[in-house]
Design a protein around this motif. Structure first.
Motif, PDB file in Angstrom:
ATOM      1  N   LEU A 442       0.823  -1.242   0.088  1.00  0.00           N
ATOM      2  CA  LEU A 442      -0.087   0.158  -0.159  1.00  0.00           C
ATOM      3  C   LEU A 442       0.901   1.161  -0.270  1.00  0.00           C
ATOM      4  O   LEU A 442       0.587   2.070  -0.856  1.00  0.00           O
ATOM      5  N   ILE A 443       1.889   1.364   0.641  1.00  0.00           N
ATOM      6  CA  ILE A 443       2.892   2.409   0.689  1.00  0.00           C
ATOM      7  C   ILE A 443       3.280   2.605  -0.591  1.00  0.00           C
ATOM      8  O   ILE A 443       3.439   3.659  -1.123  1.00  0.00           O
ATOM      9  N   GLY A 444       3.701   1.387  -1.284  1.00  0.00           N
ATOM     10  CA  GLY A 444       4.323   1.647  -2.616  1.00  0.00           C
ATOM     11  C   GLY A 444       3.389   2.088  -3.438  1.00  0.00           C
ATOM     12  O   GLY A 444       3.606   3.146  -4.480  1.00  0.00           O
ATOM     13  N   ALA A 445       2.172   1.581  -3.328  1.00  0.00           N
ATOM     14  CA  ALA A 445       1.069   2.389  -4.439  1.00  0.00           C
ATOM     15  C   ALA A 445       0.872   3.795  -4.256  1.00  0.00           C
ATOM     16  O   ALA A 445       0.860   4.473  -5.133  1.00  0.00           O
ATOM     17  N   LEU A 446       0.903   4.374  -3.118  1.00  0.00           N
ATOM     18  CA  LEU A 446       0.793   5.530  -2.599  1.00  0.00           C
ATOM     19  C   LEU A 446       1.891   6.779  -3.074  1.00  0.00           C
ATOM     20  O   LEU A 446       1.701   7.623  -3.611  1.00  0.00           O
ATOM     21  N   LEU A 463      -5.003   3.828   6.902  1.00  0.00           N
ATOM     22  CA  LEU A 463      -5.996   3.188   6.155  1.00  0.00           C
ATOM     23  C   LEU A 463      -5.862   1.553   6.573  1.00  0.00           C
ATOM     24  O   LEU A 463      -6.784   0.890   6.724  1.00  0.00           O
ATOM     25  N   HIS A 464      -4.774   1.165   6.771  1.00  0.00           N
ATOM     26  CA  HIS A 464      -4.271  -0.198   7.122  1.00  0.00           C
ATOM     27  C   HIS A 464      -5.025  -0.418   8.537  1.00  0.00           C
ATOM     28  O   HIS A 464      -5.810  -1.559   8.766  1.00  0.00           O
ATOM     29  N   LEU A 483      -7.968  -7.300   3.924  1.00  0.00           N
ATOM     30  CA  LEU A 483      -8.052  -5.967   3.951  1.00  0.00           C
ATOM     31  C   LEU A 483      -8.040  -5.200   2.554  1.00  0.00           C
ATOM     32  O   LEU A 483      -8.428  -3.938   2.833  1.00  0.00           O
ATOM     33  N   CYS A 484      -7.539  -5.837   1.688  1.00  0.00           N
ATOM     34  CA  CYS A 484      -7.196  -4.934   0.434  1.00  0.00           C
ATOM     35  C   CYS A 484      -8.388  -4.524   0.027  1.00  0.00           C
ATOM     36  O   CYS A 484      -8.747  -3.178  -0.434  1.00  0.00           O
ATOM     37  N   ALA A 485      -9.714  -5.121   0.083  1.00  0.00           N
ATOM     38  CA  ALA A 485     -11.083  -4.597  -0.434  1.00  0.00           C
ATOM     39  C   ALA A 485     -11.363  -3.477   0.533  1.00  0.00           C
ATOM     40  O   ALA A 485     -11.979  -2.382   0.030  1.00  0.00           O
TER      41      ALA A 485
END
Length: 496
Positions: A442-446, A463-464, A483-485
């Motif tokens: 998630l950090i990578g995506a942001l 968010l996590h 968690l992803c959805a």
């Protein structure tokens, strides 16, 4: 009504900073005894709201201003017709200043006061007014025995400002600590209420600013800021003409034999976190499973550093470490990551190899250690990290010139310049494997969508944790992939 974490102020202070704020309020014209009286009324209101039918209160009083608050609450309860007793663990004659005045007011109101002993009965709600925020050393007798007796009693407990025995700066238990069902903290939020083991002892947390002038509070330095919906970093708005090439290309590097799941979770999280493109560099044995489970991810078998170098040239963000292992394959791939000049997230075995001196961390990275990994990176024991989590996070950020996400209860996000963010969201149901891989992806995506490292890490952590809370209502057995959805939905609600 009880305050939710997001209704609390954002600024977090050390004990010394709260004392400075207290002194500034007094210097600005509010007498110290008036502040103490406001504190007593705030505590009494919270007590009646939580236990409206208790009808009795026992105050355990020490020797500081907490004791003064306790004496004034006892007087309020007596005037309201409740049964009241003060058990003085500290000698009342040694109280000074405003606390002594509070003791005298309680005496004049007819509050019965007796010396604490192990045989003294506890009745109704017990008010912990023993030790305040200035405690740094271990709790000494007779306070330690009084706390042990209180915890063993099973009585409902309201802690004044902070549970006695909990360090206000570090969230560390100083030998023994009161287990409260409700804590009413005053003037400013203490960082020790939100990290370390604090969550096991604080209970429900309420806050009262004692009518402090907002300008005075705003001008007081703080040590950290809480992450909350109104203060979260925001992703740039997507124009109607946006395309996938503008939203980041995240490359996940990991998945040694037997550890494919970690890399897959990071890749899935990067997808759900909004990355335009996601690639996976893993062992060839995992390729079929990766393509079947995540057809949107460009999965490639990588056996050598040269192969990874060619694959990674197109990526704008690397997430390195989930399931990487510490063998020759993992070390070879990490050596490539160490020379790349793109934003990176290093997690798991990438951090263990970094701690072992196998590579150097490139500039501009985000590192995501749990306490054990943090201890290895700092060359100390995990207990030392947990004893002062804010200091550990800041030192990791300074030493490695990276944004550091120190995971755990009260996750901390620090940058090399000394900024410190704290996330108080999350749930015990999140104590399961794979959650760190989801966070790294998630950090990578942001990062790929344009957020600076500190902002990307802070938003991802919130968010996590919030996603874990949302899903926890379904019971135990939470799986990391769940968690992803939930994260995707929260991004839509909070960050659109």
């Amino acid at each position: 009504m009880p305050q939710s974490p997001d209704n609390l102020p954002l600024a977090l202070y050390s004990a010394a900073q709260v004392r400075q704020l207290d002194a500034r309020l007094i210097a600005a014209g509010t007498p110290g005894f008036e502040l103490m009286s406001r504190a007593a009324h705030a505590i009494w209101r919270a007590l009646r709201q939580r236990w409206p039918d208790a009808g009795a209160i026992t105050v355990l009083a020490g020797r500081g201003n907490n004791a003064g608050d306790g004496y004034l609450v006892a007087a309020l309860a007596l005037r309201a017709g409740w049964r009241v007793r003060v058990l003085a663990v500290g000698d009342p004659a040694r109280l000074q200043g405003d606390a002594a005045r509070a003791r005298d007011e309680a005496h004049d109101a007819g509050v019965p006061v007796q010396a604490w002993s192990e045989c003294a009965p506890l009745e109704g709600v017990v008010l912990d007014a023993l030790l305040g925020t200035g405690l740094n050393g271990m709790v000494r007798e007779p306070y330690a025995q009084a706390i042990r007796q209180l915890n063993a009693s099973g009585m409902p407990v309201l802690a004044v400002d902070i549970p006695s025995g909990l360090c206000a700066d570090r969230g560390q238990v100083l030998g023994v600590v009161v287990r409260a069902q409700l804590t009413v903290t005053l003037v400013g939020l203490k960082i020790g209420l939100f990290t370390g083991v604090a969550a096991d002892w604080v209970g429900e947390l309420r806050f009262d600013d004692l009518q402090a002038e907002p300008q005075l509070v705003a001008s007081q330095d703080s040590v950290a800021r809480r992450l909350a919906p109104g203060s979260l970093p925001r992703l740039p708005a997507r124009p109607r003409t946006v395309h996938k090439g503008q939203l980041g290309h995240v490359l996940v590097v990991g998945g040694e034999r037997g550890f494919a799941g970690a890399a897959l979770l990071a890749a899935q999280s990067a997808l759900r976190g909004g990355a335009g493109l996601v690639s996976l560099a893993s062992r060839g044995e995992h390729l079929a499973a990766a393509q079947a489970r995540l057809p949107e991810v460009m999965s490639t078998a990588v056996a050598s550093a040269n192969q990874l170098l060619a694959l990674g040239a197109a990526a704008s963000v690397w997430v390195v470490g989930p399931g990487l292992g510490q063998g020759a394959w993992g070390r070879s791939l990490l050596s490539v990551a160490a020379i790349m000049r793109v934003p990176q997230v290093w997690d798991a075995d990438a951090l263990n190899l970094l701690a072992a001196g196998a590579v150097r961390l490139p500039l501009g990275c985000v590192i995501t250690p749990h306490p054990g990994e943090a201890a290895r990176l700092l060359g100390v024991g995990a207990a030392e990290v947990q004893a002062d989590r804010p200091a550990a996070a800041l030192e990791l950020a300074r030493r490695y010139q990276a944004v550091c996400v120190l995971k755990g209860a009260g996750t901390l996000v620090a940058d090399p310049g000394g900024s410190l963010l704290l996330c108080d969201r999350g749930h015990p149901a999140m104590a399961c494997a794979g959650l760190g891989d989801v966070l790294a992806g998630l950090i990578g995506a942001l990062l790929g969508q344009g957020l600076a490292p500190l902002d990307a890490a802070g938003l991802a952590v919130w968010l996590h944790g919030r996603a874990g809370e949302v899903l926890a209502g379904k019971g135990c057995g939470l799986a990391a992939s769940d968690l992803c959805a939930a994260i995707r939905q929260l991004m839509q609600e909070q960050c659109a």
